[in-house]
Design a protein around this motif. Structure first.
Motif, PDB file in Angstrom:
ATOM      1  N   MET A 190      49.682  30.500 -32.332  1.00  0.00           N
ATOM      2  CA  MET A 190      50.229  31.573 -31.545  1.00  0.00           C
ATOM      3  C   MET A 190      50.539  31.062 -30.135  1.00  0.00           C
ATOM      4  N   ALA A 191      51.734  31.368 -29.636  1.00  0.00           N
ATOM      5  CA  ALA A 191      52.123  30.962 -28.293  1.00  0.00           C
ATOM      6  C   ALA A 191      51.482  31.879 -27.259  1.00  0.00           C
ATOM      7  N   VAL A 192      51.064  31.313 -26.168  1.00  0.00           N
ATOM      8  CA  VAL A 192      50.479  32.081 -25.075  1.00  0.00           C
ATOM      9  C   VAL A 192      51.605  32.759 -24.302  1.00  0.00           C
ATOM     10  N   HIS A 193      51.405  34.009 -23.922  1.00  0.00           N
ATOM     11  CA  HIS A 193      52.378  34.756 -23.138  1.00  0.00           C
ATOM     12  C   HIS A 193      51.725  35.182 -21.823  1.00  0.00           C
ATOM     13  N   VAL A 194      52.162  34.593 -20.723  1.00  0.00           N
ATOM     14  CA  VAL A 194      51.621  34.935 -19.411  1.00  0.00           C
ATOM     15  C   VAL A 194      52.386  36.136 -18.879  1.00  0.00           C
ATOM     16  N   TYR A 195      51.663  37.160 -18.441  1.00  0.00           N
ATOM     17  CA  TYR A 195      52.283  38.384 -17.948  1.00  0.00           C
ATOM     18  C   TYR A 195      52.462  38.397 -16.435  1.00  0.00           C
ATOM     19  N   GLY A 196      51.865  37.479 -15.752  1.00  0.00           N
ATOM     20  CA  GLY A 196      51.979  37.437 -14.298  1.00  0.00           C
ATOM     21  C   GLY A 196      50.698  36.910 -13.692  1.00  0.00           C
ATOM     22  N   LEU A 247      47.585  46.716   3.070  1.00  0.00           N
ATOM     23  CA  LEU A 247      46.823  46.546   1.829  1.00  0.00           C
ATOM     24  C   LEU A 247      45.645  47.503   1.790  1.00  0.00           C
ATOM     25  N   LYS A 248      45.382  48.035   0.614  1.00  0.00           N
ATOM     26  CA  LYS A 248      44.290  48.989   0.396  1.00  0.00           C
ATOM     27  C   LYS A 248      43.119  48.272  -0.263  1.00  0.00           C
ATOM     28  N   GLY A 304      33.394  38.042  -4.596  1.00  0.00           N
ATOM     29  CA  GLY A 304      33.888  37.800  -3.252  1.00  0.00           C
ATOM     30  C   GLY A 304      33.438  38.892  -2.309  1.00  0.00           C
ATOM     31  N   ALA A 305      33.809  38.755  -1.060  1.00  0.00           N
ATOM     32  CA  ALA A 305      33.384  39.717  -0.052  1.00  0.00           C
ATOM     33  C   ALA A 305      34.227  40.986  -0.069  1.00  0.00           C
ATOM     34  N   ALA A 306      35.514  40.856  -0.452  1.00  0.00           N
ATOM     35  CA  ALA A 306      36.404  42.022  -0.436  1.00  0.00           C
ATOM     36  C   ALA A 306      37.561  41.808  -1.400  1.00  0.00           C
ATOM     37  N   TRP A 307      38.098  42.904  -1.886  1.00  0.00           N
ATOM     38  CA  TRP A 307      39.284  42.904  -2.739  1.00  0.00           C
ATOM     39  C   TRP A 307      40.306  43.836  -2.130  1.00  0.00           C
ATOM     40  N   CYS A 308      41.559  43.396  -2.082  1.00  0.00           N
ATOM     41  CA  CYS A 308      42.648  44.239  -1.597  1.00  0.00           C
ATOM     42  C   CYS A 308      43.714  44.317  -2.685  1.00  0.00           C
ATOM     43  N   LYS A 309      44.251  45.491  -2.894  1.00  0.00           N
ATOM     44  CA  LYS A 309      45.296  45.692  -3.898  1.00  0.00           C
ATOM     45  C   LYS A 309      46.594  45.046  -3.428  1.00  0.00           C
ATOM     46  N   LEU A 310      47.233  44.283  -4.322  1.00  0.00           N
ATOM     47  CA  LEU A 310      48.542  43.658  -4.073  1.00  0.00           C
ATOM     48  C   LEU A 310      49.504  44.176  -5.121  1.00  0.00           C
ATOM     49  N   GLY A 311      50.415  45.027  -4.764  1.00  0.00           N
ATOM     50  CA  GLY A 311      51.361  45.540  -5.745  1.00  0.00           C
ATOM     51  C   GLY A 311      50.679  46.420  -6.778  1.00  0.00           C
ATOM     52  N   GLU A 312      51.296  46.500  -7.956  1.00  0.00           N
ATOM     53  CA  GLU A 312      50.775  47.387  -8.997  1.00  0.00           C
ATOM     54  C   GLU A 312      49.625  46.804  -9.803  1.00  0.00           C
ATOM     55  N   HIS A 313      49.633  45.475 -10.006  1.00  0.00           N
ATOM     56  CA  HIS A 313      48.692  44.910 -10.984  1.00  0.00           C
ATOM     57  C   HIS A 313      47.932  43.691 -10.474  1.00  0.00           C
ATOM     58  N   GLN A 314      47.991  43.412  -9.197  1.00  0.00           N
ATOM     59  CA  GLN A 314      47.351  42.210  -8.678  1.00  0.00           C
ATOM     60  C   GLN A 314      46.415  42.563  -7.527  1.00  0.00           C
ATOM     61  N   PHE A 315      45.579  41.578  -7.154  1.00  0.00           N
ATOM     62  CA  PHE A 315      44.701  41.796  -6.009  1.00  0.00           C
ATOM     63  C   PHE A 315      44.485  40.500  -5.248  1.00  0.00           C
ATOM     64  N   LEU A 316      44.084  40.658  -4.003  1.00  0.00           N
ATOM     65  CA  LEU A 316      43.724  39.556  -3.121  1.00  0.00           C
ATOM     66  C   LEU A 316      42.208  39.594  -2.975  1.00  0.00           C
ATOM     67  N   LEU A 366      60.436  37.459 -10.336  1.00  0.00           N
ATOM     68  CA  LEU A 366      59.027  37.571  -9.983  1.00  0.00           C
ATOM     69  C   LEU A 366      58.464  38.970 -10.191  1.00  0.00           C
ATOM     70  N   LEU A 367      59.341  39.958 -10.319  1.00  0.00           N
ATOM     71  CA  LEU A 367      58.899  41.345 -10.409  1.00  0.00           C
ATOM     72  C   LEU A 367      59.270  41.956 -11.741  1.00  0.00           C
ATOM     73  N   PRO A 368      58.437  42.838 -12.241  1.00  0.00           N
ATOM     74  CA  PRO A 368      58.843  43.562 -13.448  1.00  0.00           C
ATOM     75  C   PRO A 368      60.128  44.339 -13.162  1.00  0.00           C
TER      76      PRO A 368
END
Length: 149
Positions: free
Chosen positions: A1-7, A31-32, A39-51, A121-123
């Protein structure tokens, strides 16, 4: 099965003061905060990612490692540049439209949705929701067309 990276799911930066870093990224990019996580903190990046922000005692700056953030348009890039240079007295990286190092030495590159070469880069659905249209060739495509001529 081939791997499919979603982002990309997340990126991690190191800072010496997580509370100050959270305030900086909230102020410059709006950023929210998210709850939990490593980690010490998480910030939302866009719809599906975080910092993820990790607090360390001693920074070890990188030379070329960086990550890119997308904003809506050139006006928002101007606002980011204005805030970085005036409020935070940060220098922009030369030869780039909006590249800088945050107060902890992490390099960030800021682009906007007007460059058609970045759409992959974007959906597609998110681009449609933003109302972005491409009526003229992007700078990258214009350069390629010149090379092909």
């Amino acid at each position: 099965m081939a791997v499919h990276v979603y982002g990309c799911n997340h990126i991690v930066i190191e800072v010496t003061d997580a509370k100050k870093a959270v305030k900086f990224y909230a102020d410059v990019f709006g950023l929210k905060m998210l709850q939990g996580g490593e980690g010490a903190a998480w910030c939302k990046l866009g719809e599906h990612q975080f910092l993820a922000i990790f607090e360390v005692e001693r920074l070890q700056p990188d030379r070329v490692k960086h990550f890119g953030l997308m904003v809506r348009d050139a006006e928002q890039i101007k606002e980011v540049r204005r805030k970085l240079t005036r409020k935070y007295k940060l220098k922009m990286e030369p030869h780039f439209r909006c590249d800088f190092r945050d107060p902890w030495g992490n390099r960030i590159q800021v682009g906007d949705l007007s460059d058609e070469s970045l759409v992959w880069l974007l959906p597609y659905q998110e681009v449609q929701k933003a109302g972005i249209t491409f009526s003229k060739p992007s700078r990258a495509r214009q350069g390629k067309e010149r090379q092909d001529a």
